[in-house]
Design a protein around this motif. Structure first.
Motif, PDB file in Angstrom:
ATOM      1  N   THR A 190      16.415  15.033  42.245  1.00  0.00           N
ATOM      2  CA  THR A 190      15.534  14.142  42.164  1.00  0.00           C
ATOM      3  C   THR A 190      14.849  14.013  43.581  1.00  0.00           C
ATOM      4  N   SER A 191      15.470  14.549  44.671  1.00  0.00           N
ATOM      5  CA  SER A 191      14.926  14.078  45.885  1.00  0.00           C
ATOM      6  C   SER A 191      15.212  15.637  46.639  1.00  0.00           C
ATOM      7  N   VAL A 192      13.919  16.166  47.158  1.00  0.00           N
ATOM      8  CA  VAL A 192      13.748  17.643  47.922  1.00  0.00           C
ATOM      9  C   VAL A 192      13.124  17.397  48.810  1.00  0.00           C
ATOM     10  N   ARG A 193      13.613  17.886  50.063  1.00  0.00           N
ATOM     11  CA  ARG A 193      12.828  17.779  51.476  1.00  0.00           C
ATOM     12  C   ARG A 193      12.360  19.217  51.523  1.00  0.00           C
ATOM     13  N   CYS A 194      10.965  19.418  51.604  1.00  0.00           N
ATOM     14  CA  CYS A 194      10.212  20.553  51.625  1.00  0.00           C
ATOM     15  C   CYS A 194       9.676  20.810  53.046  1.00  0.00           C
ATOM     16  N   ALA A 195       9.528  22.203  53.336  1.00  0.00           N
ATOM     17  CA  ALA A 195       8.870  22.407  54.529  1.00  0.00           C
ATOM     18  C   ALA A 195       7.384  22.693  53.913  1.00  0.00           C
ATOM     19  N   VAL A 196       6.282  22.681  54.870  1.00  0.00           N
ATOM     20  CA  VAL A 196       4.959  22.907  54.606  1.00  0.00           C
ATOM     21  C   VAL A 196       4.177  24.137  55.223  1.00  0.00           C
ATOM     22  N   ASP A 197       3.706  25.106  54.535  1.00  0.00           N
ATOM     23  CA  ASP A 197       2.750  25.993  55.029  1.00  0.00           C
ATOM     24  C   ASP A 197       1.587  25.313  55.571  1.00  0.00           C
ATOM     25  N   ARG A 198       1.496  25.198  57.018  1.00  0.00           N
ATOM     26  CA  ARG A 198       0.362  24.507  57.574  1.00  0.00           C
ATOM     27  C   ARG A 198      -0.958  24.675  57.214  1.00  0.00           C
ATOM     28  N   ASP A 199      -1.269  26.128  57.214  1.00  0.00           N
ATOM     29  CA  ASP A 199      -2.558  26.547  56.816  1.00  0.00           C
ATOM     30  C   ASP A 199      -2.943  26.328  55.281  1.00  0.00           C
ATOM     31  N   SER A 200      -2.092  26.819  54.584  1.00  0.00           N
ATOM     32  CA  SER A 200      -2.347  26.718  52.882  1.00  0.00           C
ATOM     33  C   SER A 200      -2.084  25.206  52.650  1.00  0.00           C
ATOM     34  N   GLY A 201      -1.284  24.549  53.241  1.00  0.00           N
ATOM     35  CA  GLY A 201      -0.852  23.212  52.781  1.00  0.00           C
ATOM     36  C   GLY A 201       0.295  23.256  51.500  1.00  0.00           C
ATOM     37  N   ARG A 202       0.553  24.379  51.183  1.00  0.00           N
ATOM     38  CA  ARG A 202       1.603  24.565  50.003  1.00  0.00           C
ATOM     39  C   ARG A 202       3.194  24.320  50.648  1.00  0.00           C
ATOM     40  N   LEU A 203       3.936  23.888  49.666  1.00  0.00           N
ATOM     41  CA  LEU A 203       5.163  23.423  49.736  1.00  0.00           C
ATOM     42  C   LEU A 203       6.121  24.776  49.607  1.00  0.00           C
ATOM     43  N   GLY A 204       7.285  24.490  50.278  1.00  0.00           N
ATOM     44  CA  GLY A 204       8.173  25.630  50.301  1.00  0.00           C
ATOM     45  C   GLY A 204       9.644  25.128  50.962  1.00  0.00           C
ATOM     46  N   PHE A 205      10.332  26.080  51.338  1.00  0.00           N
ATOM     47  CA  PHE A 205      11.703  25.864  52.013  1.00  0.00           C
ATOM     48  C   PHE A 205      11.568  27.076  53.220  1.00  0.00           C
ATOM     49  N   ARG A 206      12.638  27.076  54.051  1.00  0.00           N
ATOM     50  CA  ARG A 206      12.883  27.956  55.091  1.00  0.00           C
ATOM     51  C   ARG A 206      13.227  29.114  54.588  1.00  0.00           C
ATOM     52  N   ARG A 207      12.730  30.280  55.093  1.00  0.00           N
ATOM     53  CA  ARG A 207      13.323  31.489  54.810  1.00  0.00           C
ATOM     54  C   ARG A 207      14.891  31.678  54.993  1.00  0.00           C
ATOM     55  N   ALA A 208      15.482  32.299  54.293  1.00  0.00           N
ATOM     56  CA  ALA A 208      17.056  32.588  54.804  1.00  0.00           C
ATOM     57  C   ALA A 208      17.029  33.322  56.300  1.00  0.00           C
ATOM     58  N   ARG A 209      17.744  32.675  57.093  1.00  0.00           N
ATOM     59  CA  ARG A 209      18.170  33.078  58.478  1.00  0.00           C
ATOM     60  C   ARG A 209      16.884  33.230  59.133  1.00  0.00           C
ATOM     61  N   SER A 210      15.824  32.208  58.811  1.00  0.00           N
ATOM     62  CA  SER A 210      14.772  32.128  59.709  1.00  0.00           C
ATOM     63  C   SER A 210      13.963  30.943  59.790  1.00  0.00           C
ATOM     64  N   HIS A 211      13.170  30.307  60.616  1.00  0.00           N
ATOM     65  CA  HIS A 211      12.595  29.244  60.440  1.00  0.00           C
ATOM     66  C   HIS A 211      11.001  29.458  59.909  1.00  0.00           C
ATOM     67  N   GLN A 212      10.883  30.653  59.464  1.00  0.00           N
ATOM     68  CA  GLN A 212       9.701  30.869  58.591  1.00  0.00           C
ATOM     69  C   GLN A 212       9.660  30.054  57.385  1.00  0.00           C
ATOM     70  N   ILE A 213       8.414  29.721  56.821  1.00  0.00           N
ATOM     71  CA  ILE A 213       8.326  29.037  55.715  1.00  0.00           C
ATOM     72  C   ILE A 213       8.005  30.130  54.392  1.00  0.00           C
ATOM     73  N   HIS A 214       8.871  29.671  53.484  1.00  0.00           N
ATOM     74  CA  HIS A 214       8.660  30.350  52.256  1.00  0.00           C
ATOM     75  C   HIS A 214       7.995  29.541  51.073  1.00  0.00           C
ATOM     76  N   VAL A 215       6.710  29.975  50.678  1.00  0.00           N
ATOM     77  CA  VAL A 215       6.195  29.112  49.881  1.00  0.00           C
ATOM     78  C   VAL A 215       6.680  29.498  48.539  1.00  0.00           C
ATOM     79  N   VAL A 216       6.884  28.386  47.697  1.00  0.00           N
ATOM     80  CA  VAL A 216       7.661  28.877  46.502  1.00  0.00           C
ATOM     81  C   VAL A 216       6.628  28.572  45.053  1.00  0.00           C
ATOM     82  N   ASP A 217       6.813  29.319  44.132  1.00  0.00           N
ATOM     83  CA  ASP A 217       6.162  29.128  42.887  1.00  0.00           C
ATOM     84  C   ASP A 217       6.993  28.408  41.825  1.00  0.00           C
ATOM     85  N   GLN A 218       8.432  28.349  42.100  1.00  0.00           N
ATOM     86  CA  GLN A 218       9.052  27.602  41.185  1.00  0.00           C
ATOM     87  C   GLN A 218      10.539  27.186  42.022  1.00  0.00           C
ATOM     88  N   CYS A 219      11.169  26.260  41.658  1.00  0.00           N
ATOM     89  CA  CYS A 219      12.406  25.977  42.222  1.00  0.00           C
ATOM     90  C   CYS A 219      13.477  25.421  41.339  1.00  0.00           C
TER      91      CYS A 219
END
Ligand SMILES: C[S@@+](CC[C@H](N)C(=O)[O-])C[C@H]1O[C@@H](n2cnc3c(N)ncnc32)[C@H](O)[C@@H]1O
Length: 426
Positions: free
Chosen positions: A141-170
């Motif tokens: 019920t509490s989740v910290r998300c990363a943000v894809d700054r251009d699209s504004g969509r939410l996601g998480f860091r990619r595995a072993r990376s600082h890149q953002i992975h926008v998710v369609d589901q969690c």
């Protein structure tokens, strides 16, 4: 002679980027498998579980320690499964144990707790048992998300990376959280923390960084961090604030809690309830109607209220959590102290529940617990190593460890929560 850099000081075949075949022998803190390279060096393997025979790629190579991740599974260890969440396949690094069945996850976590007690506290015969089992998906019920700054969509860091992975589901997010992940946009923001009340349905987001044209579903309270000069905010009825001063409510152990945007609260209410039940067992003969309780690192009052304490103390350093605790405990005579536990003047009480942050009580926090003279102590911990160290301090101070319960609050990740029951001897 000039010192060789670490990568050059190891035998060929173990340099960064090289592949190794090895057997994973144990599961260790951080959710890693432990094996050895052909020269006997320890290899910590991301994605490895005991019994695996795997091909790994070395990602860091030091004289005595290699770090690697699994690239191919030759023989699967017991409990290895295909990750159920399609986002893992697409590179999401939000969960690090999706490749392990739920039953085996709790066994592996319990083993880490047993090992920590043996290695750090030098206690080998402790009763360590699995606590109440909780649903493995749709729980957070509490989740910290990363943000894809251009699209504004939410996601998480990619595995072993600082890149953002926008998710369609969690799959681990509560449906109320998932709804916000899917239907919101925060262009320009750095990070968004989503918090919901599973029982009340109240929803809130805390946004950090500059975002002007955010979109959120109807009824979601939007709280900006203090540094943010909110200018925009529109659509779907989201509210705009200049500081993270919103709050929401949730219900645990029949108690309705007020939780401010920045106050700590357990990340799932069923888990919070399981912790309260475990703490109740841990405190043995403690009677909340007559005995006094010290709820140390008390947050918004989960344990004092959940246990039904009538009198005692809550000690907490965060101003917002203290303000919430005053509301949540107003029907009791529990005295609320805004203070660091280490600098609180210890009062004599019948029982203590101490639930410190990851770094644990350490010497100064343990000294305060001991100074209360409590007959029963429940130590709640989210880090097996600091739990074992703190148990050792308390045992040295005259307590006996009765048992430890392992509560799998965060299935699909390596995180684990424990409740240790200690009783004063002599
Ligand atoms: C793991 S949380 C537990 C909160 C509460 N027991 C609960 O379960 O909701 C730890 C709490 O300790 C507070 N805290 C951190 N360091 C502290 C310190 N040195 N003294 C008092 N409180 C502290 C944090 O603000 C946080 O609310």
């Amino acid at each position: 002679m000039a010192q060789l850099p670490d990568n050059e000081s190891v035998a060929p075949g173990t340099a960064v980027g090289s592949a190794l075949t090895l057997a994973v022998e144990r599961f260790v803190a951080g959710g890693l498998g432990l094996g050895h390279d052909p020269d006997g060096r320890v290899v910590l393997v991301e994605g490895g579980i005991p019994g695996d025979e795997v091909v790994v790629e070395v990602v860091s190579s030091k004289k005595r320690l290699l770090q690697a991740h699994v690239v191919d599974v030759l023989t699967p260890g017991l409990g290895r499964i295909a990750p159920p969440c399609p986002e893992v396949e697409r590179g999401c690094g939000g969960c690090d144990l999706q490749h392990v069945s739920s039953e085996v996850q709790i066994n592996l976590k319990t083993q880490i707790v047993v090992d920590s007690l043996r290695r750090i506290a030098r206690l080998s015969d402790v009763q360590v048992r699995a606590g109440q089992s909780l649903s493995p998906f749709a729980y957070r019920t509490s989740v910290r998300c990363a943000v894809d700054r251009d699209s504004g969509r939410l996601g998480f860091r990619r595995a072993r990376s600082h890149q953002i992975h926008v998710v369609d589901q969690c799959m681990i997010a509560h449906p109320l959280v998932e709804g916000i992940i899917n239907d919101s946009l925060f262009p320009g923001a750095n990070e968004v923390t989503i918090r919901v009340g599973a029982v009340t349905g109240e929803r809130l987001v805390v946004v950090s960084g500059e975002t002007e044209d955010y979109e959120v579903p109807d009824g979601v309270t939007v709280c900006m961090t203090r540094s943010h000069h909110a200018r925009g905010g529109r659509k779907h009825g989201g509210r705009r604030r200049g500081a993270p001063d919103g709050h929401f409510h949730d219900v645990v152990a029949d108690h309705r809690f007020r939780i401010s945007a920045t106050s700590f609260f357990q990340a799932r209410p069923d888990g919070a309830e399981a912790l309260v039940d475990s703490v109740r067992r841990a405190l043995g003969e403690f009677d909340p109607t007559t005995d006094t309780l010290a709820d140390l690192y008390g947050g918004v009052g989960l344990f004092a209220a959940g246990l039904g304490a009538r009198s005692g103390y809550l000690v907490e350093s965060s101003g917002s959590a203290v303000a919430d605790a005053k509301v949540n405990l107003e029907a009791t005579e529990v005295k609320i102290n805004r203070s660091k536990v280490e600098t609180w003047q210890p009062a004599s009480v019948d029982a203590v529940v101490a639930d410190p942050a990851r770094r644990g009580l350490d010497k100064d926090g343990a000294r305060v617990v001991l100074a209360t003279g409590a007959q029963n102590v429940a130590l709640v911990s989210c880090d097996p190593a600091s739990m074992a160290r703190d148990v050792a301090f308390l045992v040295e101070g005259g307590y006996e460890l009765r048992w430890v319960e392992v509560i799998d609050m965060f299935p699909q990740t390596h995180h684990v929560e424990t409740v240790a029951s200690l009783v004063k001897v002599g």
